[in-house]
Design an enzyme around this catalytic site. Sequence first.
Site, PDB file in Angstrom:
ATOM      1  N   ASP A  11     -57.698 -41.064 -39.340  1.00 44.92           N
ATOM      2  CA  ASP A  11     -57.252 -42.413 -39.020  1.00 44.92           C
ATOM      3  C   ASP A  11     -55.769 -42.349 -38.714  1.00 44.92           C
ATOM      4  OD1 ASP A  11     -59.759 -42.775 -40.196  1.00 44.92           O
ATOM      5  OD2 ASP A  11     -59.192 -44.627 -41.198  1.00 44.92           O
ATOM      6  N   ASP A 130     -68.706 -53.643 -40.001  1.00 45.82           N
ATOM      7  CA  ASP A 130     -67.749 -53.544 -41.106  1.00 45.82           C
ATOM      8  C   ASP A 130     -67.843 -54.837 -41.896  1.00 45.82           C
ATOM      9  OD1 ASP A 130     -66.844 -51.164 -39.824  1.00 45.82           O
ATOM     10  OD2 ASP A 130     -65.638 -52.396 -38.482  1.00 45.82           O
TER      11      ASP A 130
HETATM   12  O1  LIG Z   1     -62.644 -47.950 -37.833  1.00 52.09           O
HETATM   13  C1  LIG Z   1     -61.901 -48.928 -37.649  1.00 52.09           C
HETATM   14  O2  LIG Z   1     -61.859 -49.507 -36.542  1.00 52.09           O
HETATM   15  C2  LIG Z   1     -61.016 -49.428 -38.760  1.00 52.09           C
HETATM   16  C3  LIG Z   1     -60.320 -50.606 -38.581  1.00 52.09           C
HETATM   17  C4  LIG Z   1     -59.491 -51.086 -39.602  1.00 52.09           C
HETATM   18  C5  LIG Z   1     -59.362 -50.402 -40.787  1.00 52.09           C
HETATM   19  C6  LIG Z   1     -60.064 -49.211 -40.983  1.00 52.09           C
HETATM   20  C7  LIG Z   1     -60.887 -48.728 -39.970  1.00 52.09           C
HETATM   21  N1  LIG Z   1     -61.600 -47.567 -40.124  1.00 52.09           N
HETATM   22  C8  LIG Z   1     -61.573 -46.794 -41.315  1.00 52.09           C
HETATM   23  C9  LIG Z   1     -62.485 -45.642 -41.223  1.00 52.09           C
HETATM   24  O3  LIG Z   1     -63.252 -45.426 -40.319  1.00 52.09           O
HETATM   25  C10 LIG Z   1     -62.405 -44.649 -42.373  1.00 52.09           C
HETATM   26  O4  LIG Z   1     -61.971 -43.437 -41.824  1.00 52.09           O
HETATM   27  C11 LIG Z   1     -63.723 -44.406 -43.017  1.00 52.09           C
HETATM   28  O5  LIG Z   1     -64.313 -45.610 -43.379  1.00 52.09           O
HETATM   29  C12 LIG Z   1     -63.572 -43.438 -44.206  1.00 52.09           C
HETATM   30  O6  LIG Z   1     -63.515 -44.096 -45.453  1.00 52.09           O
HETATM   31  P1  LIG Z   1     -63.233 -43.293 -46.829  1.00 52.09           P
HETATM   32  O7  LIG Z   1     -64.157 -42.101 -46.845  1.00 52.09           O
HETATM   33  O8  LIG Z   1     -63.534 -44.278 -47.917  1.00 52.09           O
HETATM   34  O9  LIG Z   1     -61.799 -42.878 -46.802  1.00 52.09           O
END
Ligand SMILES: O=C(O)c1ccccc1NCC(=O)[C@H](O)[C@H](O)COP(=O)(O)O
Length: 241
Positions: A11, A130
Amino acid sequence: MAKLELLPAVDVRDGQAVRLVHGESGTETSYGSPLQAALAWQSAGAEWLHLVDLDAAFGTGDNRELISEVARAMDIKVELSGGIRDDASLAAALATGATRVNIGTAAMEDPEWVAKIIAEHGDKIAVGLDVRGTTLRGRGWTRDGGDLWETLARLDSEGCARYVVTDIAKDGTLQGPNLQLLKDVCARTDRPVVASGGVSSLDDLRAIAELVPLGVEGSIVGKALYAKAFTLEEALEAVSR
Ligand SMILES: O=C(O)c1ccccc1NCC(=O)[C@H](O)[C@H](O)COP(=O)(O)O
């Protein structure tokens, strides 16, 4: 039984690889160069990279050039997410060579455009569901975007190929995935589901892998890898049987 695909996450916020808590702006922990992180996951055996432009998702700018550089440097499949909401941002995302792109906000705010791009691009388009509870969140997860089940039914009828399902309450918290949410989504669609948010341990990944027969195809893993709860090699081994 098909194995669970793993998608290590990179990210990107303000040029850095970060993880947020609950996706909230201002909760960033920085992990350095996105390219180095992505190359490390590739070297560790990843078959997929989940690459997110958080600034584009939040509307605080974008990291388009850097995202493109990272995606182009990968020999593995890339799922690209964040701020893909119109023809220009979709064209830029697809031009990176990403295997598929993940549409979030537009699936709630611009259903006609999303139906059009699903028809045009097929399984290159995934939709990110989401949620907080069963309410969708858009604009970098800052605004309510309607009911999960109504939106899922609409997208299914339009031929959406795949869903990336995130429980925002779990995201970046290392509190474990929302297995019930994943089961509930799988019960309402025959399309593959990619789980996201909350993975904290190899047992969490094994529990998600148990849902493969229900329709869960993959799991994104972010914070747990950066926090070194386990290595990607260990994770790939854990879901390989
Ligand atoms: O994916 C998006 O567009 C997004 C927008 C705003 C905030 C977060 C977003 N994505 C986050 C992710 O895709 C994380 O990488 C993923 O959920 C991993 O989560 P974790 O394993 O709990 O760190």
